[in-house]
Design an enzyme around this catalytic site. Sequence first.
Site, PDB file in Angstrom:
ATOM      1  N   ASP A  11     -81.934 -19.941  65.973  1.00 41.43           N
ATOM      2  CA  ASP A  11     -82.579 -18.880  65.200  1.00 41.43           C
ATOM      3  C   ASP A  11     -83.719 -18.321  66.046  1.00 41.43           C
ATOM      4  O   ASP A  11     -84.680 -19.043  66.348  1.00 41.43           O
ATOM      5  CB  ASP A  11     -83.103 -19.428  63.872  1.00 41.43           C
ATOM      6  CG  ASP A  11     -83.431 -18.326  62.879  1.00 41.43           C
ATOM      7  OD1 ASP A  11     -83.385 -17.137  63.261  1.00 41.43           O
ATOM      8  OD2 ASP A  11     -83.752 -18.652  61.717  1.00 41.43           O
ATOM      9  N   ASP A 105     -79.741 -12.358  65.118  1.00 43.38           N
ATOM     10  CA  ASP A 105     -80.680 -13.309  65.709  1.00 43.38           C
ATOM     11  C   ASP A 105     -80.381 -14.772  65.400  1.00 43.38           C
ATOM     12  O   ASP A 105     -81.209 -15.637  65.694  1.00 43.38           O
ATOM     13  CB  ASP A 105     -82.109 -12.984  65.272  1.00 43.38           C
ATOM     14  CG  ASP A 105     -82.289 -13.067  63.761  1.00 43.38           C
ATOM     15  OD1 ASP A 105     -81.295 -12.968  63.038  1.00 43.38           O
ATOM     16  OD2 ASP A 105     -83.441 -13.227  63.314  1.00 43.38           O
ATOM     17  N   GLU A 106     -79.241 -15.087  64.816  1.00 41.86           N
ATOM     18  CA  GLU A 106     -78.937 -16.498  64.586  1.00 41.86           C
ATOM     19  C   GLU A 106     -77.442 -16.749  64.621  1.00 41.86           C
ATOM     20  O   GLU A 106     -76.629 -15.862  64.333  1.00 41.86           O
ATOM     21  CB  GLU A 106     -79.537 -16.998  63.273  1.00 41.86           C
ATOM     22  CG  GLU A 106     -78.992 -16.362  62.029  1.00 41.86           C
ATOM     23  CD  GLU A 106     -79.524 -17.035  60.760  1.00 41.86           C
ATOM     24  OE1 GLU A 106     -79.579 -18.295  60.715  1.00 41.86           O
ATOM     25  OE2 GLU A 106     -79.874 -16.305  59.820  1.00 41.86           O
TER      26      GLU A 106
END
Length: 486
Positions: A11, A105-106
């Site tokens: 993350d 983003d993860e």
Amino acid sequence: MRAAPTILHLDMDAFYASAEQAAKPSLRGKPVVVGGLGMRGVVATASYEARRLGVHSAMPMAQARRLAPNAAYLVPRFALYRAVSDQVMELLARLSPLVEPLSLDEAFVDLEAGGVADDSASARAIGQQLRTVIRAVTGLSGSVGLAGSKMLAKIASEEAKPDGLLLIEPGTERELLAPMSVRTLPGVGPATGDHLRRAGMTVVDDLAQAGEAELVRLLGKAHGVALHRMAQGHDDRPVVAERDAKSVSVEDTFDVDLHDRVRVRSEVERLAERCVGRLRGAGRSGRTVVLKVRRYDFSTLTRSETLRGPTDDPTVVKEAAARLLEGVDTTGGVRLLGVGVTGLADFTQEDLFAQAAEAEHAAEEAAAEATADATPDALPVPAAETVEGGAEQPAVRRWSAGHDVRHEIHGHGWVQGSGVGRVTVRFEEPWSPPGRVRTFRIDDPQLEPVDPLPLVREPPDYSSWPASLPKSRSGTGPADGAESSP
């Protein structure tokens, strides 16, 4: 549950805000808020400096400004975020064929499937290397969780934030989870959490002690059984490399409620065209057209019409959306409109639907290219365009705060603000010292919008990774985040 912590969850830390700080030297170490700047704007991401002042994601922008009046407020730059995300996802793909992105983003990574880890020591080593390589390539930090299941890996990465690594050793899951809030578990939102609180269950250990029968009585069989298993640390969900989209949809939230019925219909038609543009861009077609209307009182109505077969014809989708609109009362005002297509397929039944003329098709493709940048789900932005189930682009003003510009004399910079016929620009680059601020006429011919610069001028060569760890030519060293395990 696996016997080794070989599921990794990455993350990125305060992704949008961190990317803006990396791109703008004058904002490093200062509160930064990214989101919609209109009257109904919402915070997409806040830097950790802004979070310490009480600002958080999904907060109304007006409230954020009251809490952090001196923060920098910027419109999202999704071209930059996507470019950085592509770099990160490419690194993850080097670790395993099983990478499951959850957002820009993860992502989850199955390290065992990639043959790069089979025990705690090798998993930790890969996690440490990954954080170092991401920092060297993108200039940003990410937090890593390692565990024997997806649920625990995600919990671990959250506990490791910011810029850390947490490995949950097999056999310690129950001990780790026991004191955590029930809201930590997937599927426990505000309503379920409140229901459990009224039943005297506030931490995960309460759920484990209550037993499966009691949770089934409170929450129903499917939810109760699943929640009891998770409370004991059990989660057998595999990492899935491909997640097939179930729908394509776009939304606009308006700064001022729409009352003119003609304008409402025009907006619905425009949304339908954008939706078809995304549909065609994905090489898909769909059978069900969905209209979403949020009225002045926040009541939300959803109407749908199923066609005779899948289509990607903009005329068909527009006409279906218009028919659905006829059955909705909008006299009190419309706050949000959305058009979507579900029941996706990889083909179109051309014998049932006439295709648009080539000129119209070309115009739509040009419009789709003009809207290449995207906003996250349900994020109001200037002109307030948002998307469900994916990202879609905002209607960008020419001089949006935070966006990139170039001046013939002063070089590359970014917009600090604009108004009353003037635009203020700070001239700096990601690798330069904080730059000077200058003001120009809004129509200055020497000033033009440009694409974002990369965050690292000379990214290192990571083609041999993970066999060997690359060294950064830009002088960026390893991340210094905490590394821990229970």
